[in-house]
Design a protein around this motif. Sequence first.
Motif, PDB file in Angstrom:
ATOM      1  N   VAL A 207       2.487  -0.756   9.997  1.00 48.44           N
ATOM      2  CA  VAL A 207       1.469  -0.989   8.968  1.00 48.44           C
ATOM      3  C   VAL A 207       1.741  -0.133   7.731  1.00 48.44           C
ATOM      4  O   VAL A 207       1.479  -0.562   6.595  1.00 48.44           O
ATOM      5  CB  VAL A 207       0.070  -0.712   9.543  1.00 48.44           C
ATOM      6  N   ALA A 208       2.289   1.080   7.936  1.00 39.86           N
ATOM      7  CA  ALA A 208       2.649   1.897   6.775  1.00 39.86           C
ATOM      8  C   ALA A 208       3.687   1.188   5.908  1.00 39.86           C
ATOM      9  O   ALA A 208       3.571   1.136   4.674  1.00 39.86           O
ATOM     10  CB  ALA A 208       3.175   3.253   7.243  1.00 39.86           C
ATOM     11  N   CYS A 209       4.723   0.629   6.544  1.00 40.97           N
ATOM     12  CA  CYS A 209       5.748  -0.122   5.796  1.00 40.97           C
ATOM     13  C   CYS A 209       5.158  -1.393   5.188  1.00 40.97           C
ATOM     14  O   CYS A 209       5.508  -1.781   4.062  1.00 40.97           O
ATOM     15  CB  CYS A 209       6.920  -0.450   6.714  1.00 40.97           C
ATOM     16  N   SER A 329      -1.633   3.271   6.813  1.00 41.03           N
ATOM     17  CA  SER A 329      -1.639   2.244   5.776  1.00 41.03           C
ATOM     18  C   SER A 329      -1.840   2.872   4.397  1.00 41.03           C
ATOM     19  O   SER A 329      -1.201   2.471   3.417  1.00 41.03           O
ATOM     20  CB  SER A 329      -2.744   1.226   6.066  1.00 41.03           C
ATOM     21  N   ALA A 330      -2.734   3.883   4.337  1.00 39.51           N
ATOM     22  CA  ALA A 330      -2.970   4.549   3.055  1.00 39.51           C
ATOM     23  C   ALA A 330      -1.735   5.306   2.583  1.00 39.51           C
ATOM     24  O   ALA A 330      -1.481   5.411   1.374  1.00 39.51           O
ATOM     25  CB  ALA A 330      -4.160   5.504   3.173  1.00 39.51           C
ATOM     26  N   LEU A 331      -0.943   5.836   3.523  1.00 40.31           N
ATOM     27  CA  LEU A 331       0.312   6.483   3.131  1.00 40.31           C
ATOM     28  C   LEU A 331       1.255   5.480   2.471  1.00 40.31           C
ATOM     29  O   LEU A 331       1.869   5.760   1.439  1.00 40.31           O
ATOM     30  CB  LEU A 331       0.991   7.097   4.353  1.00 40.31           C
ATOM     31  N   GLY A 332       1.375   4.296   3.097  1.00 46.46           N
ATOM     32  CA  GLY A 332       2.195   3.262   2.479  1.00 46.46           C
ATOM     33  C   GLY A 332       1.653   2.828   1.138  1.00 46.46           C
ATOM     34  O   GLY A 332       2.406   2.628   0.174  1.00 46.46           O
ATOM     35  N   THR A 333       0.324   2.712   1.076  1.00 47.62           N
ATOM     36  CA  THR A 333      -0.316   2.354  -0.192  1.00 47.62           C
ATOM     37  C   THR A 333      -0.040   3.409  -1.251  1.00 47.62           C
ATOM     38  O   THR A 333       0.204   3.108  -2.418  1.00 47.62           O
ATOM     39  CB  THR A 333      -1.833   2.195   0.016  1.00 47.62           C
TER      40      THR A 333
END
Length: 445
Positions: A207-209, A329-333
């Motif tokens: 989900v991060a990617c 997810s927020a890290l990827g965002t």
Amino acid sequence: MLAPRPTTPWPLVALFTAGYLPPYLLPTTVGRLGTGLSLTATQAGAVGSALLLSSATAGFLLAARVERAGARSLARLGLTLAVLGYGTAALTSTVWAVVAGAVLGGLGSGTACTVAATRIAAERDPHRASTAGLLSVSALAGAVYLTVPHLGPGHGLPLAAIALTALAVWPLTGRLPGADAGAAPRHGEVNAPLPHRRSGVVLAASVACWSLAQNSLWGVSGRIGLTQAHLGDAALGAVFAVALGAGLVGVLGAGALGARLGRAVPVGAGTVLIAGCIAVSASATTPAGFAGGEIAWNTVYPVVLSYLIGLAASLDPRGRWAVLVGSASALGTAAGPLAGSVLAARVGFAGMGVLLGVGLLVVAVPMTAVAVHAGGRALLPGAVRRRGGTPAALVAAATGAPSGAVPEVGAPEQPVVEIEVEAAAVQVQGAYGTAGPAQATANAG
């Protein structure tokens, strides 16, 4: 007897909206930081990344602390930080003060998201609650995109919209449980380790990617529309508003579809569609092509996101995986605006779209695998699924059955047999113990 239909937890939906609004307004926020503060595109993208990185940090720090600190107190703290941080950033034109305010506001948004995700995971129908939250934030973001271009230039307007939203949600936190009023952890759940660690870690990394790819494009969509598709500021805002309106349709469709197709098909097939939409939008050189790509993309994106939120929530009924996956997810965002700016500078918008599309096709495989794996087995410790799909552990816990009456994971489901006794009591005899009349009624359903 049929169970009552779950109601929508509107205070949580409002909190979800306040926490998720900053990523939805990312294109206009980053774009106006560049023009209003005379920052380069990479510098403006770095400010947006710092805001979202702060939000992700809050999620990782608070993932297991919501029950202990109390949802009401943490929600109020987060909303207060959001009002102060975004409000300060909106009212000043000093670069360091804007950056500091954005980071402080991101910390507040992340705290609000953490509380909302934890409480939504504990709901009887987390998919319903998350769908309502996505519907709300999409509608509000669309209204902002339609309104802000007519209020004048400057970096402060989108930041002020986020601050005012947090301020409006603050009174609703009175309906959230405090540290002592919330549901206490059930027996054996205090300091319990995270369940399904392999599935959770794979889902969080994927989900991060996934979010990185989405927001790499979303962070530079304004620049694509202005410089490559030759749209004006008002027309660009209208395209984003229509795209988010299409997202509302997608969220409504996801809510109506529910679990009929499971989670694997929406997650896997939806991500493949998103990959194609990103490639089309990034390579568009006409207003029609750009608008078509953005609208199609924003129709599918919230659908997949709602199923990913529900999938994460299903891995742990205490909401810890929901928070950790949301923070990943927020890290990827957070990395998205900066990554999108760097890729666009190196390979151009079209090349960026191709690379992001290929990356999404790759991460679709592990996400779909987790959805298949999670959909085919019980997800709660000591639970087996009833024929209607409700975990038996929840039914037993709701009726006060002792923990020894609930089979362990992997055990075959025991047949339900009603035995009439002369004393007019109904007992259910199974290989794991005897349940009383109330449990017999629940399990017979």
